[in-house]
Design a protein around this motif. Structure first.
Motif, short mmCIF file in Angstrom:
data_model
loop_
_atom_site.label_atom_id
_atom_site.label_comp_id
_atom_site.label_asym_id
_atom_site.label_seq_id
_atom_site.Cartn_x
_atom_site.Cartn_y
_atom_site.Cartn_z
N GLY A 108 0.82 -1.21 0.00
CA GLY A 108 0.00 0.00 0.00
C GLY A 108 0.85 1.26 0.00
N TYR A 109 1.77 1.35 0.96
CA TYR A 109 2.65 2.52 1.01
C TYR A 109 3.57 2.56 -0.20
CZ TYR A 109 1.10 3.58 5.73
OH TYR A 109 0.34 3.91 6.82
N LEU A 113 3.91 5.59 -2.95
CA LEU A 113 5.21 6.20 -3.17
C LEU A 113 5.67 6.03 -4.61
CD1 LEU A 113 7.18 7.74 -1.42
CD2 LEU A 113 8.21 5.56 -0.76
N LEU A 114 5.40 4.89 -5.18
CA LEU A 114 5.76 4.64 -6.58
C LEU A 114 5.06 5.62 -7.50
CD1 LEU A 114 7.36 2.75 -8.46
CD2 LEU A 114 5.34 1.28 -8.53
N ASP A 115 3.78 5.85 -7.29
CA ASP A 115 3.04 6.84 -8.09
C ASP A 115 3.66 8.22 -7.97
OD1 ASP A 115 1.27 4.91 -8.98
OD2 ASP A 115 -0.30 5.42 -7.52
N ASP A 116 3.97 8.61 -6.73
CA ASP A 116 4.59 9.93 -6.52
C ASP A 116 5.92 10.04 -7.24
OD1 ASP A 116 2.44 10.59 -4.91
OD2 ASP A 116 3.54 10.35 -3.01
N TRP A 117 6.74 9.02 -7.09
CA TRP A 117 8.07 9.08 -7.71
C TRP A 117 8.00 9.07 -9.23
CZ3 TRP A 117 11.16 5.34 -4.05
CH2 TRP A 117 11.47 6.01 -2.87
N GLY A 121 9.36 12.05 -11.76
CA GLY A 121 10.46 11.67 -12.63
C GLY A 121 11.63 11.01 -11.89
N GLN A 122 11.36 10.44 -10.76
CA GLN A 122 12.40 9.76 -9.96
C GLN A 122 12.48 8.29 -10.40
OE1 GLN A 122 14.45 11.23 -7.95
NE2 GLN A 122 13.45 13.22 -8.00
N ASP A 123 12.98 8.11 -11.62
CA ASP A 123 12.96 6.78 -12.23
C ASP A 123 13.83 5.76 -11.49
OD1 ASP A 123 11.24 7.77 -14.15
OD2 ASP A 123 12.87 8.26 -15.54
#
Length: 150
Positions: A108-109, A113-117, A121-123
């Motif tokens: 869940g977290y 976080l993945l969506d935010d990154w 552009g934090q690939d």
């Protein structure tokens, strides 16, 4: 002379012990690997200046540590499969839920976080986090496939 509890054969007791040992082995390596991946991700994200992710990463780290502790506890209690198979089967009725809870927190977290990154552009960080989520998916599949509580 029968030392087995009523209703449980020697073959069933042996099968319970075998399943316990097999499940412990299957869960140990991925849960340890997930913890290591998360630790590396925390260090890398801090070095990259992703301080806004620190709270979510700490929640993920805490859930992973809880999972690892549960797996270790499971391994220690697996001797019940041989010594007290009826109690072992009763404990297994709750095990699937107990193992899934921290994994669902990681997912869940991690997904948030993945969506935010990805949006930021934090690939590299997103790629590392995908590795953690892949291990979580692997563990969930192992838990779902196991004859826990059967």
């Amino acid at each position: 002379m029968n030392d087995l509890p009523a209703g449980l054969s020697a073959a069933q007791s042996l099968e319970a012990a075998h399943q316990a040992a097999q499940m412990c082995r299957a869960l140990h390596a991925p849960s340890a690997a997930m913890g290591q991946l998360i630790d590396a991700l925390v260090v890398r994200s801090a070095a990259s200046g992703l301080v806004g992710a620190a709270a979510d990463l700490e929640r993920i780290r805490t859930a992973s540590a809880r999972l690892k502790a549960l797996v270790e506890q499971f391994a220690e209690s697996a001797r019940l499969a041989q010594e007290q198979p009826e109690q072992w089967r009763s404990a297994l009725a709750h095990l699937r839920h107990d193992l899934r809870t921290p994994l669902n927190a990681v997912k869940g977290y991690g997904d948030m976080l993945l969506d935010d990154w990805r949006d930021e552009g934090q690939d590299a960080a997103a790629s590392d986090l995908q590795g953690v989520l892949a291990v979580a998916d692997e563990l969930l599949a192992l838990i779902d496939a196991a004859p826990l509580g059967a």
